[in-house]
Scaffold this motif. Sequence first.
Motif, short mmCIF file in Angstrom:
data_model
loop_
_atom_site.label_atom_id
_atom_site.label_comp_id
_atom_site.label_asym_id
_atom_site.label_seq_id
_atom_site.Cartn_x
_atom_site.Cartn_y
_atom_site.Cartn_z
N UNK A 212 0.73 -1.24 -0.18
CA UNK A 212 -0.01 -0.07 0.06
C UNK A 212 1.02 1.23 -0.04
N UNK A 213 0.77 2.00 -0.97
CA UNK A 213 1.68 3.17 -1.28
C UNK A 213 1.34 4.18 -0.40
N UNK A 214 0.09 4.29 0.30
CA UNK A 214 0.18 5.66 1.32
C UNK A 214 0.44 5.44 2.65
N UNK A 215 0.54 3.98 3.09
CA UNK A 215 0.80 3.56 4.32
C UNK A 215 1.98 2.84 4.42
N UNK B 116 -7.83 -2.16 -6.68
CA UNK B 116 -8.61 -3.42 -6.50
C UNK B 116 -9.81 -3.42 -6.14
N UNK B 117 -10.93 -3.52 -6.97
CA UNK B 117 -12.18 -3.05 -6.94
C UNK B 117 -13.14 -4.35 -6.71
N UNK B 118 -13.93 -4.65 -5.47
CA UNK B 118 -14.70 -5.74 -5.31
C UNK B 118 -15.58 -5.89 -6.36
N UNK B 119 -15.86 -6.98 -6.95
CA UNK B 119 -17.01 -7.28 -8.02
C UNK B 119 -18.29 -7.18 -7.28
N UNK C 178 -8.54 -1.18 0.75
CA UNK C 178 -7.81 0.02 1.31
C UNK C 178 -7.34 -0.23 2.73
N UNK C 179 -6.45 0.70 3.15
CA UNK C 179 -5.75 0.87 4.32
C UNK C 179 -5.98 2.28 4.84
N UNK D 4 -12.58 5.64 -4.61
CA UNK D 4 -11.33 5.54 -4.73
C UNK D 4 -10.59 6.69 -4.01
N UNK D 5 -9.30 6.58 -3.44
CA UNK D 5 -8.94 7.68 -3.03
C UNK D 5 -7.43 7.08 -2.64
#
Length: 213
Positions: free
Chosen positions: A39-42, A155-158, A165-166, A187-188
């Motif tokens: 996770x690139x943010x956290x 990754x979007x849940x179908x 997310x984290x 998305x964020x």
Amino acid sequence: PDPPLLPRSLLFLLLWSSCEGRDSELSYVTCGSLVKLFNTRHNVRLHSHDVKYGSGSGQQSVTGVENADDANSYWQVRGKPNNPCLRGAPIKCGQAIRITHMKTGRNLHTHHFSSPLSNNQEVSAFGENGEGDDLDVWTVQCEGIHWERDEAVRFKHVGTDVFLSVTGKQYGHPIRGQREVHGMSSPNQHNWWRTMEGVFIQPSQEPLRHDEL
């Protein structure tokens, strides 16, 4: 039906082999690849272990960890149920996949339970030997045609339309310091992921009649 998951004994041999290709095709994430997702943010890697949630579904917990060396952070990229992907084939942007935890054989999963810390949507690991249900399916949200190794993706849940997310909330005992992973509806910055360490299965020059995932 899908064949067995990549043998764990093979993992440790493959990890020492070179994963770099000589042409651009090998810069993609491919079907069957075994990866750590960052996770690139956290700055945590997607992680699981045989520890159940004490609330919500009671299924196997999924967290984020800072430790880069933990073997419980390896996940295998696979096709969706009844629609396997060809081993070594590049994963397309928008493709539906399963993400299977290597050590426990359970799939990344989400459903309408509240996550323990943030009250977002709970994300768990579900199933046995790589087989769960339709709520194990995610689409790769990326730019271009294929999922590139060094690209940040979502990754979007179908089944429920949330994004993996984290948000930085940390657990206490028995998984002290690990971050909550959950589903968010929009998305964020909290739902960007990039592949890090792993074994990237290369496309074979031979016919792949029985080698699907």
